[in-house]
Design a protein around this motif. Structure first.
Motif, PDB file in Angstrom:
ATOM      1  N   LYS A 111       0.851  -1.193   0.000  1.00 18.19           N
ATOM      2  CA  LYS A 111       0.000   0.000   0.000  1.00 18.19           C
ATOM      3  C   LYS A 111       0.884   1.240   0.000  1.00 18.19           C
ATOM      4  O   LYS A 111       1.683   1.449   0.920  1.00 18.19           O
ATOM      5  N   VAL A 112       0.729   2.054  -1.030  1.00 25.91           N
ATOM      6  CA  VAL A 112       1.637   3.178  -1.232  1.00 25.91           C
ATOM      7  C   VAL A 112       0.854   4.457  -1.505  1.00 25.91           C
ATOM      8  O   VAL A 112      -0.113   4.452  -2.262  1.00 25.91           O
ATOM      9  N   ALA A 113       1.294   5.540  -0.890  1.00 23.12           N
ATOM     10  CA  ALA A 113       0.782   6.867  -1.230  1.00 23.12           C
ATOM     11  C   ALA A 113       1.800   7.532  -2.145  1.00 23.12           C
ATOM     12  O   ALA A 113       2.962   7.703  -1.763  1.00 23.12           O
ATOM     13  N   SER A 166       0.938  -1.807 -11.598  1.00 21.04           N
ATOM     14  CA  SER A 166       1.157  -3.012 -12.407  1.00 21.04           C
ATOM     15  C   SER A 166       1.723  -4.153 -11.570  1.00 21.04           C
ATOM     16  O   SER A 166       1.552  -5.329 -11.907  1.00 21.04           O
ATOM     17  N   LEU A 167       2.386  -3.812 -10.457  1.00 19.80           N
ATOM     18  CA  LEU A 167       2.959  -4.825  -9.567  1.00 19.80           C
ATOM     19  C   LEU A 167       1.950  -5.330  -8.535  1.00 19.80           C
ATOM     20  O   LEU A 167       2.268  -6.186  -7.717  1.00 19.80           O
ATOM     21  N   GLY A 168       0.745  -4.756  -8.561  1.00 19.42           N
ATOM     22  CA  GLY A 168      -0.306  -5.223  -7.663  1.00 19.42           C
ATOM     23  C   GLY A 168      -0.442  -4.461  -6.368  1.00 19.42           C
ATOM     24  O   GLY A 168      -1.235  -4.846  -5.500  1.00 19.42           O
ATOM     25  N   ALA A 169       0.303  -3.382  -6.211  1.00 22.59           N
ATOM     26  CA  ALA A 169       0.194  -2.581  -4.991  1.00 22.59           C
ATOM     27  C   ALA A 169      -1.081  -1.755  -5.008  1.00 22.59           C
ATOM     28  O   ALA A 169      -1.582  -1.376  -6.068  1.00 22.59           O
ATOM     29  N   GLN A 170      -1.609  -1.476  -3.830  1.00 23.98           N
ATOM     30  CA  GLN A 170      -2.726  -0.554  -3.708  1.00 23.98           C
ATOM     31  C   GLN A 170      -2.139   0.856  -3.723  1.00 23.98           C
ATOM     32  O   GLN A 170      -1.302   1.197  -2.888  1.00 23.98           O
ATOM     33  N   VAL A 171      -2.598   1.669  -4.659  1.00 22.68           N
ATOM     34  CA  VAL A 171      -2.004   2.993  -4.871  1.00 22.68           C
ATOM     35  C   VAL A 171      -3.010   4.090  -4.541  1.00 22.68           C
ATOM     36  O   VAL A 171      -4.100   4.135  -5.120  1.00 22.68           O
ATOM     37  N   MET A 178      -3.927   9.454 -14.358  1.00 19.83           N
ATOM     38  CA  MET A 178      -3.695   9.097 -12.957  1.00 19.83           C
ATOM     39  C   MET A 178      -4.849   8.280 -12.392  1.00 19.83           C
ATOM     40  O   MET A 178      -4.644   7.343 -11.628  1.00 19.83           O
ATOM     41  N   THR A 179      -6.053   8.637 -12.783  1.00 18.99           N
ATOM     42  CA  THR A 179      -7.233   7.919 -12.296  1.00 18.99           C
ATOM     43  C   THR A 179      -7.184   6.453 -12.718  1.00 18.99           C
ATOM     44  O   THR A 179      -7.582   5.557 -11.963  1.00 18.99           O
ATOM     45  N   ALA A 180      -6.673   6.213 -13.916  1.00 22.89           N
ATOM     46  CA  ALA A 180      -6.656   4.854 -14.466  1.00 22.89           C
ATOM     47  C   ALA A 180      -5.702   3.925 -13.738  1.00 22.89           C
ATOM     48  O   ALA A 180      -5.882   2.699 -13.780  1.00 22.89           O
ATOM     49  N   ILE A 181      -4.711   4.475 -13.046  1.00 23.47           N
ATOM     50  CA  ILE A 181      -3.698   3.600 -12.427  1.00 23.47           C
ATOM     51  C   ILE A 181      -3.660   3.733 -10.908  1.00 23.47           C
ATOM     52  O   ILE A 181      -2.682   3.319 -10.280  1.00 23.47           O
ATOM     53  N   SER A 182      -4.712   4.278 -10.315  1.00 26.02           N
ATOM     54  CA  SER A 182      -4.745   4.429  -8.862  1.00 26.02           C
ATOM     55  C   SER A 182      -6.035   3.859  -8.290  1.00 26.02           C
ATOM     56  O   SER A 182      -7.074   3.867  -8.949  1.00 26.02           O
ATOM     57  N   ASP A 183      -5.953   3.360  -7.068  1.00 23.32           N
ATOM     58  CA  ASP A 183      -7.140   2.852  -6.384  1.00 23.32           C
ATOM     59  C   ASP A 183      -7.951   3.993  -5.784  1.00 23.32           C
ATOM     60  O   ASP A 183      -9.174   3.924  -5.693  1.00 23.32           O
ATOM     61  N   GLU A 184      -7.244   5.026  -5.346  1.00 20.86           N
ATOM     62  CA  GLU A 184      -7.872   6.246  -4.844  1.00 20.86           C
ATOM     63  C   GLU A 184      -7.068   7.418  -5.381  1.00 20.86           C
ATOM     64  O   GLU A 184      -5.834   7.368  -5.423  1.00 20.86           O
TER      65      GLU A 184
END
Length: 282
Positions: free
Chosen positions: A100-102, A122-127, A145-151
């Motif tokens: 989980k990364v900010a 792409s590595l499966g981290a929650q972003v 940015m929206t396309a590659i982030s969970d929030e």
């Protein structure tokens, strides 16, 4: 010669270009950069690799027109060629193993934070992606940015996008809500990165920042990009540009960053009087 394949205007001050450079695209990774020259005898400037396409053989650069060389670059069009385009340079970001990364971008730093977030996704981290701008007209890469982030949280200094505040306010709110990050990445102006590091230090959250000091050769030979990390001298071009933000001497970095402001303003002013002449037949 390196052909400009695509050009986009992201906001009134920032442009994006896809450059045909297959050898660089083949090896490029987030965190690395290139050094380019627009014309013979021109200035060498470093720009972070904002994205790459290994199939098309292109490397994306995003830049703000703040000086002579970036103004010259911004005046170029699709189909024209850059003289030099060297890379990938610097150490690639080490992004494996995080859950989980900010990822935080300030202003144009968002363009540098984007490839980091994309790789982590792409590595499966929650972003959780946090981006801050002065006002809504300066916001860039929102769709990407929206396309590659969970929030995603986009804030503006003046609240013109309906969300007023600084990136540190958002980060603090997320921590207060119980988000436990095993990594924070902060990229943007030095005062912003320093503020993020001051916040995360209290929570003992590992924090990586990207340093962008004066850089000339990109190989560690000139020493212009030196930074103090944990009391030791490092060179951003070969040891970085990523560093542990809790070990950076930000006060020294900010002093060094302001050393050549007068010369930069003078160069840009001189260029305004002759703009258009150099690249007429490029």
């Amino acid at each position: 010669m390196y052909k400009i394949i695509r050009k986009r205007v992201l906001n009134p001050y920032v442009k994006s270009m896809d450059i045909h450079a297959p050898a660089i695209a083949k090896k490029a990774e987030p965190g690395q950069f290139i050094i380019l020259r627009v014309y013979e005898g021109g200035e060498r400037i470093p720009l972070t690799i904002a994205d790459y396409n290994r199939v098309e053989g292109t490397v994306t650069i995003i830049f703000q027109e703040v000086g002579k060389t970036t103004q010259l670059l911004g005046n170029m069009e699709e189909g024209q060629h850059l003289l030099d385009f060297v890379g990938p340079l610097g150490e690639a970001s080490h992004l494996e193993g995080y859950k989980k990364v900010a990822v935080i971008g300030g202003g144009l730093g968002t363009a540098i934070a984007f490839p980091q977030a994309k790789k982590l996704h792409s590595l499966g981290a929650q972003v959780h992606l946090i981006a801050g701008f002065r006002n809504k007209d300066l916001i860039i890469l929102e769709e990407e940015m929206t396309a590659i982030s969970d929030e995603i949280f986009i804030t503006t200094d003046d609240g013109s996008n309906g969300n007023k505040g600084f990136v540190t306010n958002v980060l603090q709110n997320q921590i207060d809500q119980g988000n436990e990050y095993d990594l924070v990445i902060a990229i943007g102006p030095l005062p912003m990165m320093k503020a993020v590091c001051d916040l995360t230090r209290d929570y003992e959250i590992k924090t990586i920042i990207s340093m962008n000091p004066v850089m000339i050769d990109g190989t560690g030979m000139c020493g212009g990009c030196r930074v103090t990390v944990g009391g030791k001298t490092k060179f951003a071009c070969v040891d970085g540009p990523d560093f542990d933000g809790h070990l950076i001497d930000f006060d020294e970095a900010m002093r060094r960053q302001s050393m050549y402001k007068d010369q930069e303003r003078s160069s840009a002013k001189d260029h305004e009087c002759t703009m258009g002449g150099v690249l007429k037949n490029a």
